[in-house]
Design an enzyme around this catalytic site. Structure first.
Site, mmCIF file in Angstrom:
data_model
loop_
_atom_site.group_PDB
_atom_site.id
_atom_site.type_symbol
_atom_site.label_atom_id
_atom_site.label_comp_id
_atom_site.label_asym_id
_atom_site.label_seq_id
_atom_site.Cartn_x
_atom_site.Cartn_y
_atom_site.Cartn_z
ATOM 1 C CD GLU A 63 -5.718 -2.129 -7.108
ATOM 2 O OE1 GLU A 63 -4.886 -2.659 -6.351
ATOM 3 O OE2 GLU A 63 -6.888 -1.889 -6.767
ATOM 4 C CD GLU A 94 -8.640 -2.906 -4.203
ATOM 5 O OE1 GLU A 94 -9.475 -2.122 -3.695
ATOM 6 O OE2 GLU A 94 -7.417 -2.688 -4.177
ATOM 7 C CD GLN A 116 -0.915 -4.053 -5.995
ATOM 8 O OE1 GLN A 116 -1.004 -3.249 -5.076
ATOM 9 N NE2 GLN A 116 -0.581 -3.701 -7.220
ATOM 10 C CE1 TYR A 122 -10.607 -10.781 2.373
ATOM 11 C CE2 TYR A 122 -9.396 -9.329 3.837
ATOM 12 C CZ TYR A 122 -9.642 -10.595 3.349
ATOM 13 O OH TYR A 122 -8.937 -11.668 3.822
ATOM 14 C CG HIS A 163 0.870 -7.041 2.073
ATOM 15 N ND1 HIS A 163 0.615 -6.062 2.995
ATOM 16 C CD2 HIS A 163 1.128 -6.395 0.905
ATOM 17 C CE1 HIS A 163 0.734 -4.876 2.416
ATOM 18 N NE2 HIS A 163 1.031 -5.046 1.147
#
Lengths: 370, 418
Positions: A63, A94, A116, A122, A163
């Protein structure tokens, strides 16, 4: 592990971070050729450039990795240099990225995909656990999956929720995955080159708070050494590094926790205590030999990791050291890890992250008096 | 809003529409191709025909062309006689394999068998529509299709006998290992097609799944990736009406599963999954279009799982005998036999030769699966990585030592008792 690996070799980039950083600032002012101050981000980017130049089957996708160069700019310039067929953006999915990479690897490519952020990987977990990890075994070795899944991970950058997860234990727990995590720019270059060339799938865990830290590195020299196989037999896979030598206790760390361990060792030295720092580098396969040799020598150990301590890589390390070094230990092995709470928002992360003081407190607790 | 052929797929890297084109919607490459090729609108190309495609009815009669469900842009020529006879032989073999395996499960020779009884036409057509060099990614219910691609029958059943590996070499046969986690293999199909396309090869990949699997996230991701990258993948959905016990109505309320295609910008079609003639016609054309660069396609076959999900399932808990009887009448074998005999393509001698071949495959299965293959405990460690890690070597040594001590213990006990 041979002693020649544990002693720092500048050619292989096994210089300690502290030494390298001091040298880096010196080199920057001198403007000398050869070793230059290089960020881990630049080292990773250069490793992909060199790998793509050496092998046409190496592809980079994920991405925002194309025009943008990734949200951390690790893939900066790859699309412009190698074209949209070899570095490209995918739809935002993902599982799709990893699943497609599996198919590409089955059909002769060496995909290097970017997740990313740690917690955004996950959705790919089923592909990773059920296929990436098992394909070689369930096909009796007929199908190899030479693919790298790059995961910027862990905290310390003021990132908001989702994050900053330390997700390495999930992958390390899965049989069939190799798990690398560099702590210096030079190691980042070499380890990513090895990961891309590996016939096994590698989870490449990049400590995002170290992306911008600089070490003194000669990337072209690293390339020559790697590609000429001049350092054959010195693969970093399964080889921990002694990042700082010491005699009184061993600090065992990896990835984002290595700088904290080195800082703690530097501080301890001022108080007259000599701490050795072992940088694990590849969690899977694990270098029992180097770790055990160090702990047998010092007789004391503290394991440091950002991840939650419960059922984690740090618990595994404690178990392995205890099994191998029990009779050499002067004190129970201590751990300094993240608390068993969801990774905290930036306003609280300072309290969560293992820091120098908490590490030194643990060292102080190692039964120094009989 | 109008659809314009001015804009092509992102893979072709055309400029973004300017403000003067703001009313236009983006037209994917597949649709642009269809508009050019068939002279119909993009929607008419991507939406399935109003009715499912059926060429031979359940009584074995070839339907009149006007009643086959075809439309402009959705037209299907009758497959050639040779292909039809090959398909019939494979149907008979497939049915025999399903029967044989169910018996082997009852005898304890197989651990489990998800039978494709009733779905043999789908199995056979999926294998026959592909050329050499094309890839197939099957599910756990597609062993008959795997065999029809040339994989040794015993090897194709390796997983179901409870062995630790997939049996055959996927690279040799270009057939993925039969996949148990639903729709995860569709993405592998996308990747294989993508790699081939980047190398300029004209490989087509057929990716198989069932109706329940269309609820999975990877179904969506695979179709979307294939469409965005404009890849030659045929997504072949065998809608056998049940996901174990749950009927299709609880999975999706879309007009049909084939209608999902338009949401991804690809073409979809519905076909009678018990009519091997129609299946071959639809899949042959899909493969041809994909190979010519028209992008991915979605084919939904309406069929029925005649047996329970596996031998461990009890289908009487969730469906009526009357429903099963309805589908018994639609059997794919008997209608094909009637059709071929009616056309003079199949006589008693031909039938006997095919039956003999089917029986030899059944014998092969009985012998192969009846044999006790010795296991090597060290295989546990051999293939986890390309070479075992120090930790795995340590564990392998531990197990070897344990077994050596067991053997020594057994030997000394035997000696003592002599």
């Amino acid at each position: 592990m041979s002693p020649s690996i544990t002693t720092s070799s500048e050619a292989n980039g096994n210089v300690s971070s502290a030494t390298a950083r001091a040298a880096a600032s010196a080199a920057a002012t001198a403007g000398a050729a050869g070793p230059q101050p290089v960020t881990m981000a630049k080292a990773l980017n250069t490793a992909m450039v060199h790998a793509m130049q050496s092998d046409k089957s190496v592809l980079v996708f994920g991405e925002d990795v194309g025009k943008l160069g990734g949200v951390f700019r690790i893939t900066d310039g790859l699309m412009a240099t190698f074209g949209e067929q070899r570095c490209f953006d995918t739809p935002l999915a993902e599982s799709g990225i990893v699943g497609m990479a599996v198919g590409m690897a089955i059909n002769g490519m060496r995909p290097v995909v970017e997740m990313q952020f740690d917690a955004f990987a996950y959705p790919a977990f089923e592909q990773i656990v059920s296929h990436v990890a098992k394909m070689h075994n369930r096909t009796k070795g007929k199908v190899k999956l030479p693919m790298v899944i790059r995961v910027p991970y862990a905290g310390g950058i003021g990132g908001v929720e989702h994050h900053c997860d330390s997700s390495e234990s999930y992958y390390a727990h899965t049989a069939g995955l190799k798990v690398y995590t560099p702590a210096t720019a030079a190691d980042a270059y070499r380890m990513l080159r090895e990961a891309i060339d590996s016939d096994d799938p590698v989870m490449f865990m990049e400590p995002k708070k170290l992306y911008w830290s600089k070490d003194l590195v000669d990337l072209e020299r690293l390339r020559e050494d790697y590609e000429a196989k001049a350092d054959r037999g010195t693969s970093m896979e399964g080889r921990a590094a002694v990042a700082r030598s010491g005699t009184d206790a061993t600090l065992i760390a990896y990835g984002p926790s290595v700088p904290a361990a080195l800082a703690a060792a530097a501080a301890a030295a001022e108080e007259g205590r000599s701490l050795e720092v072992v940088d694990i580098r590849t969690i899977v396969p694990f270098d029992d030999e180097t770790v055990a040799a160090s702990v047998r020598k010092t007789g004391r150990a503290v394991v440091i990791a950002e991840a939650h301590g419960f059922a984690s890589v740090s618990s595994e390390i404690v178990a392995r050291v205890q099994e191998r070094c029990f009779h050499y230990l002067a004190a129970p092995i201590r751990r300094v890890t993240g608390f068993d709470v969801p990774y905290p928002a930036p306003k609280l992360e300072h309290y969560y992250l293992p820091g120098v003081d908490r590490i030194l407190d643990a060292v102080d607790d190692l039964q120094w008096e009989d | 809003m109008t659809i314009s052929a001015d804009h092509t797929a992102p893979g072709t890297a055309q400029a973004q529409p300017g403000p003067e084109q703001a009313e236009d919607i983006y037209l994917p490459g597949a649709a642009a191709e269809a508009v050019r090729k068939f002279g119909i609108t993009a929607e008419d190309y991507m939406l399935p025909a109003r009715h499912q495609i059926q060429m031979v009815d359940q009584d074995g009669n070839l339907k009149h062309h006007s009643e086959q469900g075809t439309e402009p842009g959705h037209e299907y020529p009758l497959p050639g006689d040779h292909e039809l006879l090959t398909a019939y032989a494979q149907l008979v073999i497939g049915r025999r394999v399903n029967d044989q395996n169910s018996a082997l499960v009852r005898q304890g020779r197989m651990a489990v068998y998800p039978s494709s009884q009733g779905q043999e036409a789908c199995q056979v057509a999926a294998a026959l529509c592909l050329a050499e060099g094309d890839w197939m990614f099957p599910t756990y219910r597609d062993a008959v299709a795997v065999m029809a691609r040339g994989v040794d029958p015993v090897q194709a059943m390796t997983i179901f006998r409870g062995d630790w590996h997939g049996g055959y070499d996927p690279l040799e046969h270009k057939v993925g290992i039969q996949c148990t986690p639903l729709t995860t293999q569709l993405l592998h199909a996308v990747g294989v097609a993508h790699a081939a396309k980047l190398r300029g090869e004209d490989t087509v990949v057929l990716a198989m799944c069932g109706d329940g699997a269309t609820s999975e996230g990877d179904f969506h991701e695979a179709l979307n990736f294939a469409a965005v990258f404009h890849l030659p993948v045929i997504f072949f959905v065998q809608n056998n009406q049940y996901a174990i016990s749950v009927p299709l109505a609880h999975q999706s309320v879309a007009p049909s599963l084939a209608h999902k295609a338009v949401g991804y910008g690809m073409a979809g079609e519905r076909v009678d999954g018990n009519d091997v003639v129609a299946l071959l016609a639809v899949l042959d054309r899909a493969v041809k279009l994909a190979r010519e660069g028209s992008g991915p396609l979605l084919v939904e076959a309406h069929t029925y799982r005649m047996q329970a999900h596996t031998n461990a399932d009890d289908a009487t808990r969730y469906r009526q005998d009357s429903e099963v009887a309805l589908w018994t009448a639609r059997d794919p074998l008997s209608r094909m036999r009637t059709y071929l005999a009616g056309r003079g393509l199949l006589d008693d001698d031909g039938e006997a030769r095919i039956a003999e071949k089917a029986e030899s495959v059944a014998t092969q299965l009985r012998n192969g699966l009846g044999e006790d293959v010795p296991v090597d405990p060290q295989d546990l460690f051999r293939y986890v990585f390309s070479s075992p890690t120090p930790q795995l070597k340590e564990q392998a040594a531990l197990l070897a030592d344990e077994l050596a001590r067991d053997a020594a213990g057994a030997a000394s006990t035997a000696e003592a008792s002599e």
